[in-house]
Enzyme design. Sequence first.
Site, PDB file in Angstrom:
ATOM      1  N   SER A  30       0.864  -1.176   0.000  1.00  0.00           N
ATOM      2  CA  SER A  30       0.000   0.000   0.000  1.00  0.00           C
ATOM      3  C   SER A  30       0.896   1.219   0.000  1.00  0.00           C
ATOM      4  O   SER A  30       1.761   1.349   0.870  1.00  0.00           O
ATOM      5  CB  SER A  30      -0.875   0.043   1.249  1.00  0.00           C
ATOM      6  OG  SER A  30      -1.879  -0.923   1.158  1.00  0.00           O
ATOM      7  N   ASP A 159      10.152  14.311  -5.362  1.00  0.00           N
ATOM      8  CA  ASP A 159      10.133  13.347  -4.264  1.00  0.00           C
ATOM      9  C   ASP A 159      11.167  12.238  -4.500  1.00  0.00           C
ATOM     10  O   ASP A 159      10.890  11.059  -4.289  1.00  0.00           O
ATOM     11  CB  ASP A 159       8.725  12.768  -4.091  1.00  0.00           C
ATOM     12  CG  ASP A 159       8.497  12.225  -2.683  1.00  0.00           C
ATOM     13  OD1 ASP A 159       9.291  12.565  -1.776  1.00  0.00           O
ATOM     14  OD2 ASP A 159       7.541  11.450  -2.492  1.00  0.00           O
TER      15      ASP A 159
HETATM   16  N1  LIG Z   1       6.206  -0.932 -10.561  1.00  0.00           N
HETATM   17  C1  LIG Z   1       6.276  -1.487  -9.363  1.00  0.00           C
HETATM   18  N2  LIG Z   1       6.773  -2.721  -9.221  1.00  0.00           N
HETATM   19  C2  LIG Z   1       6.841  -3.293  -8.006  1.00  0.00           C
HETATM   20  N3  LIG Z   1       6.434  -2.696  -6.880  1.00  0.00           N
HETATM   21  C3  LIG Z   1       5.926  -1.467  -6.959  1.00  0.00           C
HETATM   22  C4  LIG Z   1       5.815  -0.802  -8.194  1.00  0.00           C
HETATM   23  N4  LIG Z   1       5.279   0.406  -7.981  1.00  0.00           N
HETATM   24  C5  LIG Z   1       5.068   0.506  -6.682  1.00  0.00           C
HETATM   25  N5  LIG Z   1       5.455  -0.613  -6.050  1.00  0.00           N
HETATM   26  C6  LIG Z   1       5.371  -0.885  -4.621  1.00  0.00           C
HETATM   27  O1  LIG Z   1       4.279  -0.160  -4.084  1.00  0.00           O
HETATM   28  C7  LIG Z   1       4.708   0.786  -3.120  1.00  0.00           C
HETATM   29  C8  LIG Z   1       3.866   2.028  -3.220  1.00  0.00           C
HETATM   30  O2  LIG Z   1       3.940   2.557  -4.527  1.00  0.00           O
HETATM   31  P1  LIG Z   1       3.956   4.111  -4.804  1.00  0.00           P
HETATM   32  O3  LIG Z   1       5.098   4.702  -4.063  1.00  0.00           O
HETATM   33  O4  LIG Z   1       3.907   4.324  -6.251  1.00  0.00           O
HETATM   34  O5  LIG Z   1       2.583   4.522  -4.163  1.00  0.00           O
HETATM   35  P2  LIG Z   1       2.196   5.891  -3.507  1.00  0.00           P
HETATM   36  O6  LIG Z   1       0.770   5.857  -3.133  1.00  0.00           O
HETATM   37  O7  LIG Z   1       2.600   6.971  -4.410  1.00  0.00           O
HETATM   38  O8  LIG Z   1       3.081   5.813  -2.228  1.00  0.00           O
HETATM   39  P3  LIG Z   1       3.835   6.969  -1.465  1.00  0.00           P
HETATM   40  O9  LIG Z   1       3.218   6.994  -0.121  1.00  0.00           O
HETATM   41  O10 LIG Z   1       5.268   6.545  -1.436  1.00  0.00           O
HETATM   42  O11 LIG Z   1       3.624   8.175  -2.236  1.00  0.00           O
HETATM   43  C9  LIG Z   1       6.174   1.015  -3.440  1.00  0.00           C
HETATM   44  O12 LIG Z   1       6.877   1.401  -2.314  1.00  0.00           O
HETATM   45  C10 LIG Z   1       6.610  -0.357  -3.948  1.00  0.00           C
HETATM   46  O13 LIG Z   1       6.923  -1.203  -2.866  1.00  0.00           O
END
Ligand SMILES: Nc1ncnc2c1ncn2[C@@H]1O[C@H](COP(=O)(O)OP(=O)(O)OP(=O)(O)O)[C@@H](O)[C@H]1O
Length: 773
Positions: A30, A159
């Site tokens: 998440s 970021d």
């Molecule tokens: N392309 C991907 N392949 C594998 N795992 C992924 C990928 N994209 C995201 N993740 C996993 O999902 C997590 C959350 O993704 P992401 O950072 O894009 O979401 P967010 O809602 O923007 O989170 P944040 O709170 O960091 O902003 C990442 O830390 C990673 O562990």
Amino acid sequence: MNQPQIEKYSPGTVLPVGSHQVKVLKYLASGGFAHVYSVEISPPDLVCPDNIACLKRVVVPDKTSLNTLRAEVDSMKSLRGNKCIVSYIDSHATKSPMNAGMYEVYLLMEFCSGGGLIDFMNTRLQNRLQESEILNIMSQVSQGVAAMHALQPPLIHRDIKIENVLLSKTNDFKLCDFGSVSGVIRAPRNTEEFNYVQYDIMKNTTAQYRCPEMIDLYRGLPIDEKADIWALGVFLYKVCYYTTPFEKNGESAILASKFQFPAYPHYSDRIKNLISVMLRVEPLKRPNICQVLEEVSRIQGIPCPIKNFYLLRMMEKQDYSRASPSPQLPPGTIQAVEQKLSHPPKIATNANITSKPASFQQMPQLHLSKSQPLSGQLEVAPHIQPLGRTATLANPIYRSSDPFSKLDKSALLSTSITMESIPSVSRTPQLEHLQMPHMSKSHAVLQRNSVSPVRNGRGAISSIVASNKTSLDRGRYVDSETQTSDYPIGSLSRSASRKSFASSISSTESLEAISTGGSFTRKIGSKIKKVMTGDTRGFSPIKSAQNTGESVKSAFSALRKGISSIQLTGDNSTRKTSAETRKYRNTSNNSIPENKISSSKSHRRSTSFFSFVPENNDYELVANIKKEKRPAALRRTSSLKGSSSSIQKRVKDLINAEDVPNKSSTSGYGKYTDTARAINPSNQLENTANRKSSTVITPIHDLQKSKPVPPPKPAHLKPTLPPKPKHLKAKSSEVSRKKSGTQKRDSRQNLEDSPFHSQHEIREFERRFPSAL
Ligand SMILES: Nc1ncnc2c1ncn2[C@@H]1O[C@H](COP(=O)(O)OP(=O)(O)OP(=O)(O)O)[C@@H](O)[C@H]1O
């Protein structure tokens, strides 16, 4: 954002995402606002040959939040194909079936099965990373950042951090999470803007990675690519030492860039030096991403994987302004420069870096051998008019008949993976914008987006896009889109451009456009536009130079060596060029130790990231510890006088690398900002004519001349910023804010503290070099 709760998909769930069908395999993580899954996709996509992709599902409460997510999608689309960025595959937005009035966004992207960089680092708690491993990570992440900064207008990630780097199946490190991306954000000018920008920064950035200009908005600096450079410096530090440099002392340490290098693990002075320069308080003194990557590559002992796009861009502009009777270079000059740029020189390190906190003040100097070829870190003299007539860097004006010429040129120039891998789809939409009639379409776009939210991932808020101040746009916000309009695309066919766009995207794109929003231009415009003030949006023809000037300067330092003295006599254009150069020099070297200026020319160059001094047939990187003082260069005079060599001859000599002058007289300039000044008077007629039907570089000084100077505003009508909190009253000598409690603009008025002799000089300086103060 008030994030709605959503249930996780169970494995086996099938759902459509754009033109793909996906089957959920596993819940992965998440994010702050998302559920992330590994999925199987159909039909297959090039970026995942094994059909395994990553699905990010976000539920947003309203249309505003939906729009903000579009910006993330658009950013990823524009960067698709870059091997150092998690690749976009497809996307889809719908009304939420479960939550009335809400929306769901599905973002399908390349699956990084290697997990996060943070996980990788955690496997090495005992046995810390080797320098070579660190450089490899740094190189790849920098290439990802470079792809963002290379776009026009540039995208700022905002970021960059350990958590936002993932590892692919093939062990490539990839930048991810484009939820905070924005265009350049102009410094706020009144309380409303101030609060807005502050909120935006708090929402979209990570405290430990925030740069001084983000924390202290009173500095009146834009948030631009250099904010990413700072974050990348923190990133590099953390990869080395598993902690951030400002962990203990927080904001006050950030504001003065006070940090120390731990004794363990031991890394080379060159890496430490790189960290130090990236963490310079003043953004202008930080290297740009091309310079960072060049230095990383040098330490690695490999060729830099990208071209210096800042440099190439400046050369392009110079080429455009070249159609004048000013001195000309021999044919083939640009190709020669390019060829030399593609072979960066090796440097032997001689950096004497200690682990003292003051290391950020150490100014590295790159010593250039006479026999060494020019490299991408040479500094450009912004006044150089004629950089060739060659077809390689075609005058943009000629592109009007060939909508693909920009792409062709890019391909031609780029042997690098990164530049090549910036897909045409990322550029073509910008061409679409560029070929719009001057102001009209871009203004229409701006109007449409006048209250468009920006995807922040953490909330719906738009970014204020910086328009670096000119007398033209002073008091206005300028959309980054308009900042690209200094390219005179002329009669470039819109339909042709669209055609190239259409042909470069997959068939799914049209579906995406329906499901996730309109055109790239409109969407990215909504991301980076101004929304707060009622000011008329302006056209900032110097924007891109402001963002690029420093790097170009750096990249052309050796060229400047050859033209450090320009004849003050000659034809009008030459004389004008010389005069401009003199002003430029006299106003931009803002931190040279006073005692060094008169005694050694080489010291004049010491404020640049790297500068070249011929010595010992080799490059050397040496630390040059120095005091920060008031803009000493403002006191310098007439370094241009006294030479009778022509530009052509000197540049030619430099290109041949046989006759590099022993000392450079010009270096350490602040950012060059005044692109339009490179235009010769003889070009102005042509420009004026073009302006009627197309987007052109506008000679600012001419417009300024014709623009009546408005009477000063009464004090009670002047916009004000909120009072500056005590903790932001910087003690740092880096940022001279001598009068506590006063605003930046006020402090500029203080002649006692400034190198200016009159208010008029201050105004003139601000007009010409708005970002340098
Ligand atoms: N392309 C991907 N392949 C594998 N795992 C992924 C990928 N994209 C995201 N993740 C996993 O999902 C997590 C959350 O993704 P992401 O950072 O894009 O979401 P967010 O809602 O923007 O989170 P944040 O709170 O960091 O902003 C990442 O830390 C990673 O562990």
